[in-house]
Each structure stands twice: as C-alpha cells, then as structure tokens.
Scaffold this active site. Structure first.
Site, PDB file in Angstrom:
ATOM      1  N   CYS A 176      72.783  18.765  -0.001  1.00 28.56           N
ATOM      2  CA  CYS A 176      73.133  19.815  -0.959  1.00 28.56           C
ATOM      3  C   CYS A 176      72.916  19.256  -2.362  1.00 28.56           C
ATOM      4  O   CYS A 176      73.446  18.192  -2.676  1.00 28.56           O
ATOM      5  CB  CYS A 176      74.590  20.218  -0.767  1.00 28.56           C
ATOM      6  SG  CYS A 176      75.244  21.197  -2.122  1.00 28.56           S
TER       7      CYS A 176
ATOM      8  N   CYS B 229      77.972  22.714   4.153  1.00 28.60           N
ATOM      9  CA  CYS B 229      78.258  21.685   3.146  1.00 28.60           C
ATOM     10  C   CYS B 229      79.753  21.703   2.872  1.00 28.60           C
ATOM     11  O   CYS B 229      80.288  22.708   2.376  1.00 28.60           O
ATOM     12  CB  CYS B 229      77.493  21.943   1.847  1.00 28.60           C
ATOM     13  SG  CYS B 229      78.087  20.879   0.505  1.00 28.60           S
TER      14      CYS B 229
ATOM     15  N   LYS C 157      76.218  16.359 -13.203  1.00 25.68           N
ATOM     16  CA  LYS C 157      77.490  17.078 -13.107  1.00 25.68           C
ATOM     17  C   LYS C 157      78.613  16.089 -12.834  1.00 25.68           C
ATOM     18  O   LYS C 157      78.499  15.255 -11.947  1.00 25.68           O
ATOM     19  CB  LYS C 157      77.439  18.092 -11.970  1.00 25.68           C
ATOM     20  CG  LYS C 157      78.718  18.907 -11.841  1.00 25.68           C
ATOM     21  CD  LYS C 157      78.783  19.669 -10.540  1.00 25.68           C
ATOM     22  CE  LYS C 157      80.105  20.400 -10.405  1.00 25.68           C
ATOM     23  NZ  LYS C 157      80.471  20.702  -9.046  1.00 25.68           N
TER      24      LYS C 157
ATOM     25  N   LYS D 246      83.851  14.930  -8.218  1.00 22.08           N
ATOM     26  CA  LYS D 246      84.339  13.953  -7.249  1.00 22.08           C
ATOM     27  C   LYS D 246      83.223  13.444  -6.353  1.00 22.08           C
ATOM     28  O   LYS D 246      83.128  12.265  -6.068  1.00 22.08           O
ATOM     29  CB  LYS D 246      85.434  14.607  -6.396  1.00 22.08           C
ATOM     30  CG  LYS D 246      86.684  14.854  -7.164  1.00 22.08           C
ATOM     31  CD  LYS D 246      87.627  15.788  -6.442  1.00 22.08           C
ATOM     32  CE  LYS D 246      87.125  17.194  -6.342  1.00 22.08           C
ATOM     33  NZ  LYS D 246      88.120  18.253  -6.423  1.00 22.08           N
TER      34      LYS D 246
ATOM     35  N   HIS E   2      76.115  18.297  -4.062  1.00 22.72           N
ATOM     36  CA  HIS E   2      76.952  17.273  -3.421  1.00 22.72           C
ATOM     37  C   HIS E   2      76.069  16.273  -2.688  1.00 22.72           C
ATOM     38  O   HIS E   2      76.125  16.174  -1.448  1.00 22.72           O
ATOM     39  CB  HIS E   2      77.966  17.927  -2.459  1.00 22.72           C
ATOM     40  CG  HIS E   2      78.865  18.899  -3.142  1.00 22.72           C
ATOM     41  ND1 HIS E   2      78.632  20.254  -3.149  1.00 22.72           N
ATOM     42  CD2 HIS E   2      79.988  18.701  -3.884  1.00 22.72           C
ATOM     43  CE1 HIS E   2      79.573  20.847  -3.868  1.00 22.72           C
ATOM     44  NE2 HIS E   2      80.406  19.940  -4.319  1.00 22.72           N
TER      45      HIS E   2
ATOM     46  N   HIS F  49      87.665  20.255 -14.383  1.00 18.70           N
ATOM     47  CA  HIS F  49      88.884  21.050 -14.211  1.00 18.70           C
ATOM     48  C   HIS F  49      89.562  21.255 -15.567  1.00 18.70           C
ATOM     49  O   HIS F  49      90.038  22.349 -15.883  1.00 18.70           O
ATOM     50  CB  HIS F  49      89.860  20.343 -13.259  1.00 18.70           C
ATOM     51  CG  HIS F  49      89.340  20.205 -11.863  1.00 18.70           C
ATOM     52  ND1 HIS F  49      89.374  19.019 -11.164  1.00 18.70           N
ATOM     53  CD2 HIS F  49      88.761  21.102 -11.035  1.00 18.70           C
ATOM     54  CE1 HIS F  49      88.841  19.209  -9.960  1.00 18.70           C
ATOM     55  NE2 HIS F  49      88.458  20.459  -9.865  1.00 18.70           N
TER      56      HIS F  49
ATOM     57  N   CYS G 207      80.796  22.240  -0.922  1.00 17.77           N
ATOM     58  CA  CYS G 207      80.848  23.642  -1.375  1.00 17.77           C
ATOM     59  C   CYS G 207      81.773  24.474  -0.504  1.00 17.77           C
ATOM     60  O   CYS G 207      82.091  25.608  -0.855  1.00 17.77           O
ATOM     61  CB  CYS G 207      79.470  24.291  -1.316  1.00 17.77           C
ATOM     62  SG  CYS G 207      78.227  23.576  -2.378  1.00 17.77           S
TER      63      CYS G 207
ATOM     64  N   HIS H 287      89.457  16.248 -12.569  1.00 18.37           N
ATOM     65  CA  HIS H 287      88.505  15.607 -13.475  1.00 18.37           C
ATOM     66  C   HIS H 287      88.277  16.473 -14.708  1.00 18.37           C
ATOM     67  O   HIS H 287      88.903  17.521 -14.874  1.00 18.37           O
ATOM     68  CB  HIS H 287      87.212  15.273 -12.740  1.00 18.37           C
ATOM     69  CG  HIS H 287      86.575  16.443 -12.062  1.00 18.37           C
ATOM     70  ND1 HIS H 287      86.022  17.487 -12.755  1.00 18.37           N
ATOM     71  CD2 HIS H 287      86.431  16.748 -10.749  1.00 18.37           C
ATOM     72  CE1 HIS H 287      85.541  18.376 -11.910  1.00 18.37           C
ATOM     73  NE2 HIS H 287      85.792  17.959 -10.678  1.00 18.37           N
TER      74      HIS H 287
HETATM   75  N1  MSP Z   1      88.430  25.885  -4.882  1.00 17.02           N
HETATM   76  C1  MSP Z   1      87.219  26.359  -5.400  1.00 17.02           C
HETATM   77  C2  MSP Z   1      87.447  27.571  -6.280  1.00 17.02           C
HETATM   78  C3  MSP Z   1      88.130  28.714  -5.646  1.00 17.02           C
HETATM   79  S1  MSP Z   1      88.418  30.011  -6.773  1.00 17.02           S
HETATM   80  C4  MSP Z   1      88.915  31.273  -5.850  1.00 17.02           C
HETATM   81  C5  MSP Z   1      86.543  25.249  -6.224  1.00 17.02           C
HETATM   82  N2  MSP Z   1      87.327  24.241  -6.596  1.00 17.02           N
HETATM   83  S2  MSP Z   1      86.817  22.996  -7.474  1.00 17.02           S
HETATM   84  O1  MSP Z   1      87.958  22.132  -7.620  1.00 17.02           O
HETATM   85  O2  MSP Z   1      85.651  22.418  -6.891  1.00 17.02           O
HETATM   86  O3  MSP Z   1      86.382  23.583  -8.865  1.00 17.02           O
HETATM   87  C6  MSP Z   1      87.325  24.307  -9.647  1.00 17.02           C
HETATM   88  C7  MSP Z   1      86.668  24.830 -10.921  1.00 17.02           C
HETATM   89  O4  MSP Z   1      86.242  23.699 -11.692  1.00 17.02           O
HETATM   90  C8  MSP Z   1      85.417  25.666 -10.648  1.00 17.02           C
HETATM   91  O5  MSP Z   1      85.356  26.776 -11.513  1.00 17.02           O
HETATM   92  C9  MSP Z   1      84.296  24.716 -10.936  1.00 17.02           C
HETATM   93  O6  MSP Z   1      83.129  25.352 -11.397  1.00 17.02           O
HETATM   94  C10 MSP Z   1      84.897  23.894 -12.053  1.00 17.02           C
HETATM   95  N3  MSP Z   1      84.226  22.606 -12.164  1.00 17.02           N
HETATM   96  C11 MSP Z   1      84.146  21.606 -11.235  1.00 17.02           C
HETATM   97  N4  MSP Z   1      83.350  20.621 -11.731  1.00 17.02           N
HETATM   98  C12 MSP Z   1      82.899  20.973 -12.960  1.00 17.02           C
HETATM   99  C13 MSP Z   1      82.205  20.316 -13.984  1.00 17.02           C
HETATM  100  N5  MSP Z   1      81.681  19.134 -13.857  1.00 17.02           N
HETATM  101  N6  MSP Z   1      82.102  20.950 -15.186  1.00 17.02           N
HETATM  102  C14 MSP Z   1      82.715  22.141 -15.429  1.00 17.02           C
HETATM  103  N7  MSP Z   1      83.394  22.769 -14.486  1.00 17.02           N
HETATM  104  C15 MSP Z   1      83.269  22.355 -13.164  1.00 17.02           C
HETATM  105  O7  MSP Z   1      85.359  25.384  -6.510  1.00 17.02           O
END
Ligand code: MSP
Length: 495
Positions: A146, A129, A299, A302, A149, A23, A132, A20
C-alpha cells in the site's frame, strides 16, 4: 434570538500508538474553526475522539501483552492529554468502545441499512491493508505494498462478509457533491472524489469474528463483526444522540463540517453519505479535507516511522507558537513540511519581531509615559488600512485557509509597527498620547483576530489590556478612555 448552532467534528484517531503531528494538526485546525465560529456568536458543538475497534488495535494490544480494554484506556488517556496540551476546546470526546453512548446508534443505523435492503451476504476474496483498514485492488498497490503504508504487509483474505450497496447511491452522491449541497473542499478533493464515485462498487461491511475478534457484533449474527469504518463513521451521529437522545441529535445534525485528512476522503465522501442516504438521514453540510504533514518529504505517520512527537514540540516551543506554525505550514490544497528550522525562523521573524514587538513596545510605552491610561485616538489613515483587513481575514477563516489568515493578521501587526515607527512618539511623549491610543486599539483587534489560532496569546493580551471577553463584532477602534495593565513580553526569541 436563539444562537445558530454549529456542529464540527474531527476524524477519530486510531489509538494503536502514540499520537503524532498529523493528529495534532487536525485537532488544531478544527479547534481554530470552532473558536472562530464561537467568536461569530454561534452555539458550537465540537466533537473529537478515538476509533478503537479493528485489526490494528487488536494486534497492538496483543503486542503490548495487555488486555485490549486496559491497553485502550492507557492509550486514549494520551490522546486526551494531547488535546489538553494543545488547548483544544472540544465539547465531547467519543470512544467507539463506549457501549452506552456509541453502540445503540451504530446498531440502529445498521438496522436501517438492512430495512432499506442495502445489506447482503457474499463470499469475498481480496487484499487487505491493515494500515488503512480497507480492501485494496491490485492497481492501488505499488510493488505489492500500500503506498500509504509501505512498511505493512498486504494480507490475502477469503471470507464470507456482509456487503453494503454503495453503488446504489453513487449517482445521488455525485449530484449532491457537484451542486455543493454536500460540499467537499478544497476543490482538488471534490474532483478526486467525483472521479472515484464514477466507478464505486459495493463494499464489504463486516468481517467474520474468527478473523476479527474486536468489533461490534452484527445485529442478528454475532459470528460477524461490523467493518471498522461502518462503526467509526457512525460516531458523528452517535456522539450527539442518534439511537439514544433523538432530541439532541435533531438539534445538532447535520454536521456543519467534518474535518479530515486526504487519506480518508473516500470513506467520508462516498461510504458515509451512502450510509446516511440509505438510512434516510440528512448529509453533513461540508467536508473539509486537509493535506498531510510531511517530514523530509514523506507523510508523517506511525507506519512510516518518521514521527515527531507533538508533546516534545509543544514543550520545546510553547503551545501557541506550535499552533501558529502548524496552521501556517499547510497549503490549503496541498501538504506541508514540518521543519524545526523553519519553525524557529517563523517564530523569530513573525511572532517575536513583528507581533510581540509591536504589542510590548506600545503597551510598555503607555505604562511608562501615561500612567497606563489612554484617553483618545489619533485619526490616522492606519485605522482604515487595518479595518480593510477584517473582511479578508474573516473570509480566510471561513475558507479554512489558516495560512492566509495568519499572513493577513501579521500584516495588521506590521501596520501597527510601521505606524509607531513613523510617529516616533518617544521624541515627544507629551504630545503623542493619542498615537498610543490608536496602537492600543490595534492590539485589541489583534487579540480578537488571533484568538482562534493562538488562544493563550489572546488571553494574555486581553489581560494586559484589561479587557474582558471579546467577540468578532467588537473589532474596531472604540477603546477611548481606558487604563491598561502591565505589559509583559509575549513571545521570546528562540536560539
Ligand atoms: N480512525 C480513522 C478515522 C476514522 S473517522 C470516522 C483514521 N485514524 S488515523 O489515526 O489514522 O488518522 C486520524 C486523522 O489524522 C485522519 O484525518 C488522518 O488523515 C489524519 N492524519 C494522519 N496522519 C496525518 C499526517 N501525516 N498529516 C496530517 N494528517 C494526517 O484514519
């Protein structure tokens, strides 16, 4: 002289669903930093990747009715495709299911923690959770859910786990963060993590295979798998050779910066440094923590269900306008709202009316009036005004304040537009050649300044100007006798 290295990472994404905008934001921010550092002449190594173990992934594969490996290969291909579409200049894409690259280092690290006497077994009852992939306390829940989530159920877990002695390292970490030896930026995150560390407890570091079948087995006890965060955080060292290519690891570690989102601060600023201290490995130099991309105030994610598809956005608006907007949408110490209305307005008023307009009107003027050739420059005060912006822009990039960097760069372009307007070269082209020489130099500078954020735009500009690769040191007004190529419009107005 050998180039100075710069090792930068992003968090590794959970590929349980499509990527999304959150990412995309993180990749683009890290890419802008990597490109900026390359422009500074550094030898950059940029790593990103996917975090492929854990409950969330296992259940998503089950829901898709696919063997987990097959499910992951398909999902990961989409994350890689997004990097391509976003023009992310990563050097290595790590997958935590890679048994050759990742496993040896994770196992070595676990064994180091054991050697330091920091792993112990304990029966644990807690609230988990899955969103997380973390245990929660009652206090952290809102109405039993949470807060990050709210659509997921909290699960009650009672099991025997290996634990890691996080509490043993909290004082050391606090002192390293306070002194900026391990820098956590921006400051708001530094204060947040210091408060958390005061009360940091030991953490569960494994799950029984019966409750989590998808993970790396604990060395010497294959009834347990490693907690997914222990496996995931290790990627920052395994990707560059820890446990298999120590020479490369020594060359690149410590990381110069880990780029992450604020929701995973405590894993990176508490768990990770504690693991490294336990294994007697240096800490990363810096953690840069961005806020969230919000959609209608929530936020984007997903689990929240308000996801905008980055592929569709890039397709609709183009990669550089998308990168430009998303980088400028974030406040350095807060969140940023993603709105297509605002995006269109920013593209039309800033990229089209200011930047693209200045470049096109002055380059096409050179094409028409001087057979595409400039011969000198007009020593106007605009030169000093533009040059005064360079250190400000550099500082904004160094502080990862992309919004500020964009604003100042656009001031450079606005200075160019105002100068062109003031000189009115169209009234007397024969006498105005040097005015256009000055404009071409401003454009050359814009090509350098914009490169970290809008690499495609910068490439096109260089092609139109007929200049080769440029570095930050080449900022200035040195283009004198020079023939440019044909001007083309760089950004189109969006209806
Ligand atoms: N797999 C873990 C990270 C492990 S690092 C050793 C994870 N994955 S995630 O897919 O949920 O998130 C990946 C990155 O995207 C994280 O840095 C997270 O903060 C960022 N984002 C996820 N959603 C976000 C937003 N809505 N806005 C900005 N960044 C966010 O966490």
């Amino acid at each position: 002289m050998a180039k100075k290295k710069f090792y930068i990472t992003t968090a590794i994404d959970y590929p349980n669903a499509r990527p999304h905008l959150g990412h995309a934001l993180e990749k683009v921010q890290a890419d802008a930093i990597a490109r900026f550092q390359r422009l500074q002449g550094k030898d950059v190594f940029f790593q990103t990747g996917t975090d492929e173990h854990g409950t969330k992934i296992w259940r998503a594969a089950e829901a898709a009715k696919k063997p987990v490996e097959e499910f992951l290969d398909e999902q990961v291909a989409v994350f890689k495709e997004l990097c391509k579409k976003l023009n992310i200049s990563y050097d290595y894409f790590i997958r935590t299911t890679d048994q050759k690259i990742h496993y040896p280092g994770v196992i070595k690290l676990w064994n180091e923690l054991v050697k330091s006497g920091d792993i112990f077994k304990q029966t644990y009852t807690g609230l988990y959770c899955i969103g997380c992939e973390a245990f929660k306390t009652e206090k952290e829940l809102v109405n039993g859910k949470c807060p990050d989530h709210p659509t997921r159920q909290i699960e009650e877990v009672e099991e025997e786990n290996y634990f890691f002695k996080l509490s043993k390292y909290k004082e050391q970490i606090i002192s390293k963060i306070k002194s900026d030896e391990f820098r956590v930026s921006p400051d708001v995150r530094k204060h947040e993590i210091l408060a958390f560390l005061e009360n940091a407890k030991d953490i569960s570091f494994s799950r029984p295979k019966t409750s989590l079948p998808w993970g790396i087995p604990v060395p010497g006890d294959d009834r347990q798998v490693m907690y997914v965060w222990c496996d995931a955080l290790s990627n920052y060292i395994t990707g560059i050779g820890y446990g298999r290519d120590e020479e490369n690891f020594e060359k690149l570690w410590p990381a110069d910066v880990h780029v992450i989102g604020k929701d995973i601060l405590r894993f990176h600023a508490a768990f990770w440094p504690a693991m490294l201290l336990s294994a007697k490995i240096k800490l990363p130099k810096e953690l840069f923590v961005h806020g969230w991309i919000l959609s209608k105030g929530a936020k984007m994610g997903k689990s929240t269900g308000n996801v905008l598809d980055p592929f569709a956005q890039i397709e609709k608006y183009g990669v550089d306008p998308f990168r430009f907007y998303i980088l400028g949408a974030m406040n350095i110490d807060g969140d940023g709202e993603y709105s297509e209305e605002l995006l269109k307005e920013r593209i039309n008023t800033v990229l089209v009316s200011n930047l693209s307009n200045f470049c096109y009107r002055s380059m096409s003027f050179v094409n028409k009036n001087y057979d595409s050739e400039i011969t000198g420059i007009d020593e106007d005060k605009v030169i000093g005004e533009v040059e005064a912006k360079f250190p400000e822009i550099k500082k904004a990039y160094e502080e990862y304040d992309f919004k500020k960097a964009i604003d100042i760069i656009m001031e450079v372009s606005a200075l160019g537009n105002a100068y062109f307007q003031k000189k009115e070269p169209w009234k007397n082209p024969a006498e105005s050649a040097d005015v256009l020489g000055t404009c071409m130099n401003i454009i050359k500078n814009l090509a350098i300044l914009c490169e970290p954020m809008m690499p495609e735009f910068s490439e096109k500009l260089k092609k139109q100007l007929k200049i080769k690769k440029l570095s930050w040191d080449e900022l200035g007004f040195d283009l004198k006798k020079h023939r440019i190529g044909t001007a083309e419009i760089l950004f189109m107005k969006i209806k």
